[in-house]
Design an enzyme around this catalytic site. Sequence first.
Site, PDB file in Angstrom:
ATOM      1  N   TYR A  25      64.045  99.455 123.823  1.00 57.95           N
ATOM      2  CA  TYR A  25      62.657  99.488 124.291  1.00 57.95           C
ATOM      3  C   TYR A  25      61.830 100.518 123.524  1.00 57.95           C
ATOM      4  O   TYR A  25      60.665 100.294 123.207  1.00 57.95           O
ATOM      5  CB  TYR A  25      62.589  99.729 125.814  1.00 57.95           C
ATOM      6  CG  TYR A  25      62.685  98.413 126.545  1.00 57.95           C
ATOM      7  CD1 TYR A  25      61.559  97.612 126.717  1.00 57.95           C
ATOM      8  CD2 TYR A  25      63.911  97.941 126.990  1.00 57.95           C
ATOM      9  CE1 TYR A  25      61.649  96.378 127.325  1.00 57.95           C
ATOM     10  CE2 TYR A  25      64.010  96.704 127.606  1.00 57.95           C
ATOM     11  CZ  TYR A  25      62.872  95.925 127.770  1.00 57.95           C
ATOM     12  OH  TYR A  25      62.961  94.695 128.358  1.00 57.95           O
ATOM     13  N   HIS A  49      54.992  89.869 132.923  1.00 58.86           N
ATOM     14  CA  HIS A  49      56.303  90.489 132.647  1.00 58.86           C
ATOM     15  C   HIS A  49      56.240  92.016 132.657  1.00 58.86           C
ATOM     16  O   HIS A  49      57.190  92.671 132.232  1.00 58.86           O
ATOM     17  CB  HIS A  49      56.860  90.009 131.302  1.00 58.86           C
ATOM     18  CG  HIS A  49      57.454  88.639 131.366  1.00 58.86           C
ATOM     19  ND1 HIS A  49      57.851  87.922 130.255  1.00 58.86           N
ATOM     20  CD2 HIS A  49      57.719  87.835 132.420  1.00 58.86           C
ATOM     21  CE1 HIS A  49      58.334  86.750 130.624  1.00 58.86           C
ATOM     22  NE2 HIS A  49      58.258  86.665 131.931  1.00 58.86           N
ATOM     23  N   CYS A  79      60.985 104.156 138.522  1.00 65.05           N
ATOM     24  CA  CYS A  79      62.219 104.879 138.832  1.00 65.05           C
ATOM     25  C   CYS A  79      63.209 103.969 139.555  1.00 65.05           C
ATOM     26  O   CYS A  79      62.841 103.246 140.484  1.00 65.05           O
ATOM     27  CB  CYS A  79      61.895 106.100 139.701  1.00 65.05           C
ATOM     28  SG  CYS A  79      63.375 106.996 140.181  1.00 65.05           S
ATOM     29  N   GLN A 110      52.870  86.876 128.918  1.00 63.89           N
ATOM     30  CA  GLN A 110      54.271  87.275 129.056  1.00 63.89           C
ATOM     31  C   GLN A 110      54.516  88.550 128.260  1.00 63.89           C
ATOM     32  O   GLN A 110      55.598  89.115 128.329  1.00 63.89           O
ATOM     33  CB  GLN A 110      55.188  86.197 128.463  1.00 63.89           C
ATOM     34  CG  GLN A 110      55.210  84.893 129.176  1.00 63.89           C
ATOM     35  CD  GLN A 110      56.047  83.924 128.357  1.00 63.89           C
ATOM     36  OE1 GLN A 110      55.533  83.177 127.531  1.00 63.89           O
ATOM     37  NE2 GLN A 110      57.336  83.942 128.554  1.00 63.89           N
ATOM     38  N   CYS A 127      62.727 110.115 135.843  1.00 65.08           N
ATOM     39  CA  CYS A 127      61.542 110.068 136.703  1.00 65.08           C
ATOM     40  C   CYS A 127      60.923 111.458 136.816  1.00 65.08           C
ATOM     41  O   CYS A 127      61.630 112.443 137.066  1.00 65.08           O
ATOM     42  CB  CYS A 127      61.953 109.544 138.078  1.00 65.08           C
ATOM     43  SG  CYS A 127      60.626 109.584 139.275  1.00 65.08           S
ATOM     44  N   SER A 137      57.592  79.993 123.387  1.00 67.78           N
ATOM     45  CA  SER A 137      58.592  78.951 123.123  1.00 67.78           C
ATOM     46  C   SER A 137      58.890  78.145 124.380  1.00 67.78           C
ATOM     47  O   SER A 137      59.406  77.047 124.307  1.00 67.78           O
ATOM     48  CB  SER A 137      59.890  79.592 122.621  1.00 67.78           C
ATOM     49  OG  SER A 137      60.464  80.380 123.667  1.00 67.78           O
ATOM     50  N   ARG A 174      60.963  99.140 120.197  1.00 67.43           N
ATOM     51  CA  ARG A 174      59.864  98.172 120.304  1.00 67.43           C
ATOM     52  C   ARG A 174      58.544  98.878 120.619  1.00 67.43           C
ATOM     53  O   ARG A 174      57.496  98.520 120.102  1.00 67.43           O
ATOM     54  CB  ARG A 174      60.180  97.136 121.390  1.00 67.43           C
ATOM     55  CG  ARG A 174      61.259  96.177 120.929  1.00 67.43           C
ATOM     56  CD  ARG A 174      61.636  95.189 121.999  1.00 67.43           C
ATOM     57  NE  ARG A 174      60.488  94.502 122.548  1.00 67.43           N
ATOM     58  CZ  ARG A 174      60.434  94.020 123.795  1.00 67.43           C
ATOM     59  NH1 ARG A 174      61.459  94.157 124.604  1.00 67.43           N
ATOM     60  NH2 ARG A 174      59.364  93.396 124.217  1.00 67.43           N
TER      61      ARG A 174
HETATM   62  P1  OAD Z   1      59.806  83.551 121.967  1.00 63.40           P
HETATM   63  O1  OAD Z   1      60.217  84.611 121.030  1.00 63.40           O
HETATM   64  O2  OAD Z   1      60.849  82.798 122.711  1.00 63.40           O
HETATM   65  O3  OAD Z   1      58.943  82.458 121.190  1.00 63.40           O
HETATM   66  C1  OAD Z   1      57.887  82.813 120.355  1.00 63.40           C
HETATM   67  C2  OAD Z   1      57.051  81.583 120.098  1.00 63.40           C
HETATM   68  O4  OAD Z   1      55.945  81.968 119.299  1.00 63.40           O
HETATM   69  C3  OAD Z   1      57.764  80.447 119.344  1.00 63.40           C
HETATM   70  O5  OAD Z   1      57.507  79.213 120.004  1.00 63.40           O
HETATM   71  C4  OAD Z   1      57.107  80.465 117.960  1.00 63.40           C
HETATM   72  O6  OAD Z   1      57.039  79.167 117.375  1.00 63.40           O
HETATM   73  C5  OAD Z   1      55.726  80.972 118.304  1.00 63.40           C
HETATM   74  N1  OAD Z   1      55.029  81.634 117.191  1.00 63.40           N
HETATM   75  C6  OAD Z   1      55.567  82.300 116.125  1.00 63.40           C
HETATM   76  N2  OAD Z   1      54.607  82.807 115.348  1.00 63.40           N
HETATM   77  C7  OAD Z   1      53.423  82.488 115.935  1.00 63.40           C
HETATM   78  C8  OAD Z   1      52.052  82.754 115.629  1.00 63.40           C
HETATM   79  N3  OAD Z   1      51.723  83.464 114.549  1.00 63.40           N
HETATM   80  N4  OAD Z   1      51.099  82.260 116.453  1.00 63.40           N
HETATM   81  C9  OAD Z   1      51.433  81.549 117.546  1.00 63.40           C
HETATM   82  N5  OAD Z   1      52.710  81.275 117.892  1.00 63.40           N
HETATM   83  C10 OAD Z   1      53.683  81.730 117.110  1.00 63.40           C
HETATM   84  O7  OAD Z   1      58.746  84.201 122.961  1.00 63.40           O
HETATM   85  P2  OAD Z   1      58.283  83.757 124.426  1.00 63.40           P
HETATM   86  O8  OAD Z   1      58.268  82.312 124.619  1.00 63.40           O
HETATM   87  O9  OAD Z   1      57.021  84.511 124.674  1.00 63.40           O
HETATM   88  O10 OAD Z   1      61.060  87.722 128.803  1.00 63.40           O
HETATM   89  O11 OAD Z   1      59.395  84.334 125.346  1.00 63.40           O
HETATM   90  C11 OAD Z   1      59.489  85.716 125.363  1.00 63.40           C
HETATM   91  C12 OAD Z   1      60.049  86.159 126.650  1.00 63.40           C
HETATM   92  O12 OAD Z   1      61.438  86.115 126.517  1.00 63.40           O
HETATM   93  C13 OAD Z   1      59.681  87.594 126.869  1.00 63.40           C
HETATM   94  O13 OAD Z   1      58.533  87.772 127.652  1.00 63.40           O
HETATM   95  C14 OAD Z   1      60.901  88.154 127.461  1.00 63.40           C
HETATM   96  C15 OAD Z   1      61.857  87.477 126.523  1.00 63.40           C
HETATM   97  O14 OAD Z   1      63.100  87.650 126.542  1.00 63.40           O
HETATM   98  C16 OAD Z   1      61.732  88.482 129.659  1.00 63.40           C
HETATM   99  O15 OAD Z   1      62.130  89.571 129.333  1.00 63.40           O
HETATM  100  C17 OAD Z   1      61.897  87.916 131.026  1.00 63.40           C
END
Ligand code: OAD
Length: 247
Positions: A67, A119, A127, A101, A147, A189, A70
């Site tokens: 984290y 999210h 904490c 998200q 904390c 995605s 990131r």
């Molecule tokens: P993903 O990493 O699963 O998917 C990213 C998506 O962005 C894919 O469909 C790509 O095709 C698309 N993509 C890539 N470049 C792009 C661009 N320049 N413009 C637009 N789209 C683009 O991310 P998410 O679907 O957001 O959740 O899922 C992420 C979630 O999974 C997070 O919030 C987190 C994670 O693990 C939790 O922690 C519960």
Amino acid sequence: MESLKKQIEYAAKKARTVAVITGAGMSKESGIPTFRGPEGLWKNFRAEELATPEAFRKDPKLVWEWYEWRRQIVLKAEPHEGHKSLAEMEDYFDDFLLITQNVDGLHPRAGSRQLIEIHGSIHRTRCNTCSHKMDLPPVALEIPVKCERCGELSRPDVVWFGESYDEELLGRSLEFLSRADMVWIIGSSGMVSVPVYLAAHASKNGAFLVDLNPEEAEFSRYCDINFRGTAGADLPRIWSGIKEALS
Ligand code: OAD
């Protein structure tokens, strides 16, 4: 592409209540890696192995390291023109809601206010013992984070795999989506089930759905328009066409 843009402009002109759902792809052109695919890897771990309560119980330092890695990327990043387009959209429709998200905070930095960070936020901790929430300063942290109130272990204030969503935020999102005329899904995605569920809910309630993503996503089949493009380059172009059509 031009005919798709025209169709979106036509739908936007009729729309009063507009929602946008964004995923990790939204922030890619700001330099923040997405979760899935080869660039989502960190020291050979996949997000699904680190973003869980079990991983945190087993090795809080490792999860905090991820984290913090990131968060440092996010702190150096800037919102791009696509984030700014979404912030502008708020002023053009009677009712608007952005559901993200993303935990990176780039939407509020770009000026979005009608926003649900479903999210959570990487810039906040919670904490494990007393649930006290803390905003994190924009400097490198000593990890694992403790904390400030009780001195026990704190965790990132985000939703992990296997955890429930905040009921109030999910309820507000569903309520809005059940009356939205137009819903955009950008850069997700759909591998996490909630955006798919939200998109299906909006579609069942008659919303016009636009999917903006360079690739096919899980919910693409529910969408009225599949726009294969990116959030940073294509969204501002689409938005400027809509603004012109609305004026
Ligand atoms: P993903 O990493 O699963 O998917 C990213 C998506 O962005 C894919 O469909 C790509 O095709 C698309 N993509 C890539 N470049 C792009 C661009 N320049 N413009 C637009 N789209 C683009 O991310 P998410 O679907 O957001 O959740 O899922 C992420 C979630 O999974 C997070 O919030 C987190 C994670 O693990 C939790 O922690 C519960």
